[in-house]
Design an enzyme around this catalytic site. Sequence first.
Site, PDB file in Angstrom:
ATOM      1  N   ASP A  83      -0.910  51.106   6.273  1.00  0.00           N
ATOM      2  CA  ASP A  83      -0.439  52.169   7.154  1.00  0.00           C
ATOM      3  C   ASP A  83      -0.558  51.747   8.620  1.00  0.00           C
ATOM      4  O   ASP A  83       0.323  52.024   9.435  1.00  0.00           O
ATOM      5  CB  ASP A  83      -1.262  53.443   6.938  1.00  0.00           C
ATOM      6  CG  ASP A  83      -1.101  54.016   5.541  1.00  0.00           C
ATOM      7  OD1 ASP A  83      -0.394  53.392   4.737  1.00  0.00           O
ATOM      8  OD2 ASP A  83      -1.679  55.072   5.261  1.00  0.00           O
ATOM      9  N   CYS A 140      -7.716  49.824   1.214  1.00  0.00           N
ATOM     10  CA  CYS A 140      -6.707  50.488   2.033  1.00  0.00           C
ATOM     11  C   CYS A 140      -6.133  51.707   1.316  1.00  0.00           C
ATOM     12  O   CYS A 140      -6.035  51.742   0.090  1.00  0.00           O
ATOM     13  CB  CYS A 140      -5.597  49.516   2.406  1.00  0.00           C
ATOM     14  SG  CYS A 140      -4.463  50.155   3.648  1.00  0.00           S
ATOM     15  N   LYS A 190      -3.995  53.759  -0.113  1.00  0.00           N
ATOM     16  CA  LYS A 190      -3.373  54.168  -1.380  1.00  0.00           C
ATOM     17  C   LYS A 190      -3.935  53.414  -2.579  1.00  0.00           C
ATOM     18  O   LYS A 190      -3.605  53.724  -3.718  1.00  0.00           O
ATOM     19  CB  LYS A 190      -1.846  53.964  -1.320  1.00  0.00           C
ATOM     20  CG  LYS A 190      -1.202  54.521  -0.071  1.00  0.00           C
ATOM     21  CD  LYS A 190      -1.565  55.972   0.187  1.00  0.00           C
ATOM     22  CE  LYS A 190      -1.155  56.435   1.564  1.00  0.00           C
ATOM     23  NZ  LYS A 190      -1.864  55.785   2.680  1.00  0.00           N
ATOM     24  N   GLU A 217       3.254  58.546   7.708  1.00  0.00           N
ATOM     25  CA  GLU A 217       2.213  59.060   8.597  1.00  0.00           C
ATOM     26  C   GLU A 217       2.706  59.140  10.038  1.00  0.00           C
ATOM     27  O   GLU A 217       3.633  58.441  10.430  1.00  0.00           O
ATOM     28  CB  GLU A 217       0.972  58.161   8.550  1.00  0.00           C
ATOM     29  CG  GLU A 217       0.218  58.249   7.260  1.00  0.00           C
ATOM     30  CD  GLU A 217      -1.073  57.440   7.297  1.00  0.00           C
ATOM     31  OE1 GLU A 217      -1.822  57.540   6.317  1.00  0.00           O
ATOM     32  OE2 GLU A 217      -1.320  56.716   8.281  1.00  0.00           O
ATOM     33  N   SER A 243      -2.328  60.128   9.350  1.00  0.00           N
ATOM     34  CA  SER A 243      -3.422  59.198   9.108  1.00  0.00           C
ATOM     35  C   SER A 243      -4.725  59.978   9.083  1.00  0.00           C
ATOM     36  O   SER A 243      -4.864  61.017   9.730  1.00  0.00           O
ATOM     37  CB  SER A 243      -3.472  58.159  10.222  1.00  0.00           C
ATOM     38  OG  SER A 243      -4.703  57.472  10.232  1.00  0.00           O
TER      39      SER A 243
END
Length: 575
Positions: free
Chosen positions: A97, A138, A140, A460, A486
């Site tokens: 992200d 991270c 996901k 995001e 985020s």
Amino acid sequence: MSTTTERPGTKQAGGFDMRHKSRVILDGNDRAGARAMLKGTGFDDEDLKRPIIGVAHCWIETMPCNLNQRDLAQHVKEGIRAAGGTPQELNTISVSDGVTMGTEGMKASLVSREVIADSIELVARGHMFDAIIGIGACDKTLPGLAMALVRLNIPGILLYSGSIMPGHFHDKEVTIRSVYEAIGANAAGKMSDEELIELENVACPGAGACGGQYTANTMAMAMEFIGLSPMGSASPPAVDARKNAIGKEAGEMIMDVLSRGVLPKDILTREAFENAIAGVASSGGSTNSVLHLIALARETGIPLTIDDFDEISRRTPLYCDLMPGGRYAAFDLDLAGGTPVVAKRMVDSGLVHAGAMTVTGDTFAEAAAKAKETPGQDVVRQIGNPCKDSGGLVILKGNIAPNGAVVKLFGYEREQHRGPARVFDSEPEAHEAVLEGKLNPGDVVVIRYEGPVGGPGMQEMLGVTASIVGQGLGDSVALVTDGRFSGATKGLMIGHVAPEAGVGGPLAAVQEGDTIIIDTAARRLDVDLSDEEIAKRLAAWSPPRPKYDRGVLAKYAALVTQADNGAIMRVGFDL
């Protein structure tokens, strides 16, 4: 417990068959071809007679978040071998992200959760692992790994590879959020180009996931609270030598979990999900947890709605003074004693289901009782002295969010806001307006067509929200979107509006200058229009042309549910 329930084909006289899957693919003369292939990779006959344990990780060279996972996997494999198993390592993808933020690449991030779950499930089904350890970091990766574990429902453990250390800039701790806020400050002339580069150079000092109570650390804590990760295993940073020891212990532990026949669905009860939500609320965790925990609940078959998050958050004090709303980084929580300290606060306050079982065999309360709190620490507040009396997650509903929207509040944000809508039909359009100084105090930025379908991928908005804060407008400008945020986002930023504009939700009816009314105390999000006017506008509305007509994003847009259902794929679910 699963060891007291007969499952056809898995029980033997001595208990759970530790080779309940692998013997099918490896035993007998007719499986000589399979054994020959595996011997070509270095396994021998003795290796192939032991339980086969998948070691799944998300190593990738596109971010610091998962950069230590190949090395950590070697320690996990060492523990598995020492305890009598044979590890087989595999890896899947991850999308950062932080790297993709503010670009078309961000649309891939939430979609990656489904790809991670699908790929781990496929390899484990194809190669018939007896158990699996998933290593994630991270955002996901942990929910994707958890979803795969539930689909497979074989003995499993999740292991967080650790947070990044904080950087230091002008004698202050900084994280990646600091850089995004500095972009806004730089655009407003409040920070020089040289200072921005100086900050950029120190904000991410090495391996590990983003260093506040952002989505990665939120989901790591949630997986400990839900019982799939050993309590306390997440807290040491990625570069800490303790992580390697934790990896080896996890490798040994999976053999015990396998011998006891404990399956993910034995652990993931309604009470376990409520514990996870309470942990998120008490730590000021990410709004993305709403998406991920609902998605996991759908995979598990446990009823869970966004209203449950609001109900649990209302009764859960915010004990953790963690970024983005608070003062401390994830590393500071580790110095204070880590996740077990938070868990013990929750047990001592009667805010969790103390008897919920965890993957180690301990109850939640038994795991929390092992906490070693650092004397004098103030990262986790004491009982009776929380940062605020209710948790950080708040669910709003109203005539532009009839199925709900999510906001994270630390306690200093204003409860009411009324202002003119500044309407943007994409995130880049809104970000450009922010950087060009086109917002005024009191505005409500509306970003639509960025939902699960409309985006597609529900990207995001940290670039926009951080720039608003960096320009000094965080206390006077609000934001409403059908996209998401985020975990590093702070301020009066409302996301996950459902149904989204892309499927004809009422956010599509909002026009420039309409008055948006936000009342977090009343849990309301409305536009100052009559139902008749909204209906009239929607009757004249037509859906935008899909942004992708083939490939993974097109498939996702065709199958994904709305945010209040976890933005999961519809196939196989009765929603």
